[in-house]
Design a protein around this motif. Structure first.
Motif, short mmCIF file in Angstrom:
data_model
loop_
_atom_site.label_atom_id
_atom_site.label_comp_id
_atom_site.label_asym_id
_atom_site.label_seq_id
_atom_site.Cartn_x
_atom_site.Cartn_y
_atom_site.Cartn_z
N ALA A 43 12.02 -20.51 38.22
CA ALA A 43 10.95 -19.56 38.52
C ALA A 43 11.20 -18.90 39.88
O ALA A 43 11.02 -17.68 40.02
CB ALA A 43 9.60 -20.25 38.50
N THR A 78 14.11 -16.39 39.56
CA THR A 78 13.67 -15.21 38.81
C THR A 78 12.83 -14.30 39.69
O THR A 78 13.01 -13.08 39.70
CB THR A 78 12.88 -15.63 37.55
OG1 THR A 78 13.70 -16.48 36.76
CG2 THR A 78 12.44 -14.43 36.75
N LYS A 79 11.93 -14.90 40.45
CA LYS A 79 11.07 -14.14 41.36
C LYS A 79 11.91 -13.43 42.43
O LYS A 79 11.70 -12.26 42.72
CB LYS A 79 10.05 -15.07 42.01
CG LYS A 79 9.02 -14.39 42.85
CD LYS A 79 8.01 -15.40 43.37
CE LYS A 79 6.96 -14.75 44.22
NZ LYS A 79 5.97 -15.72 44.72
N LYS A 90 13.80 -10.47 40.94
CA LYS A 90 12.93 -9.31 40.71
C LYS A 90 12.67 -8.56 42.02
O LYS A 90 12.65 -7.34 42.03
CB LYS A 90 11.60 -9.77 40.09
CG LYS A 90 11.71 -10.14 38.64
CD LYS A 90 10.38 -10.57 38.07
CE LYS A 90 10.52 -10.99 36.60
NZ LYS A 90 9.26 -11.45 36.05
N LYS A 91 12.50 -9.30 43.10
CA LYS A 91 12.28 -8.66 44.41
C LYS A 91 13.51 -7.84 44.82
O LYS A 91 13.39 -6.76 45.34
CB LYS A 91 11.98 -9.70 45.48
CG LYS A 91 10.58 -10.21 45.45
CD LYS A 91 10.34 -11.15 46.63
CE LYS A 91 8.92 -11.65 46.64
NZ LYS A 91 8.69 -12.56 47.76
#
Length: 93
Positions: free
Chosen positions: A79, A82-83, A86-87
Motif C-alpha cells: 500500500a 502504491t501510494k 501515485k504521488k
C-alpha cells in the motif's frame, strides 16, 4: 472463542478465560491489518470495541501467527509503495 479479549469497554480488564498459551496457541485479532497492537489497552482504546469481540479473534500457533503478521507487513508495504508511485506520477504530469 469463549469471549471478548477485554471484559470491559474501558479496555482495562483482559479476559484470562480465553488464553490457550499452555496449548501452544496465541490469540490473533483479525483487525490487526487495520491497527497495531490491539492486545494492549492504550492502542485498543484508539479503535472500535467491536474489534475486541470474540467473533473478531482467532487462535493460531506461533508459526501461523508469524505468517499472519508477515502478510500484514507485506500488505502495508504494498500500500505504501502504491501510494508513493501515485504521488510520483502526479508530480511528473
Amino acid at each position: 472463542m469463549l469471549g471478548n479479549y477485554f471484559l470491559d469497554q474501558e479496555w482495562t480488564k483482559k479476559n484470562t478465560k480465553i488464553t490457550r498459551g499452555k496449548d501452544g496457541l496465541n490469540i490473533h485479532h483479525l483487525d490487526e491489518d487495520k491497527a497495531i497492537m490491539l492486545s494492549t489497552s492504550a492502542f485498543a482504546q484508539e479503535n472500535p470495541y467491536d474489534w475486541q469481540k470474540a467473533e473478531r479473534l482467532v487462535y493460531c500457533n506461533l508459526l501461523e501467527h508469524l505468517v499472519l503478521h508477515i502478510k500484514i507487513f507485506e500488505l502495508h508495504m504494498w500500500a505504501a509503495r502504491t501510494k508513493a508511485a501515485k504521488k510520483m506520477k502526479v508530480k511528473s504530469a
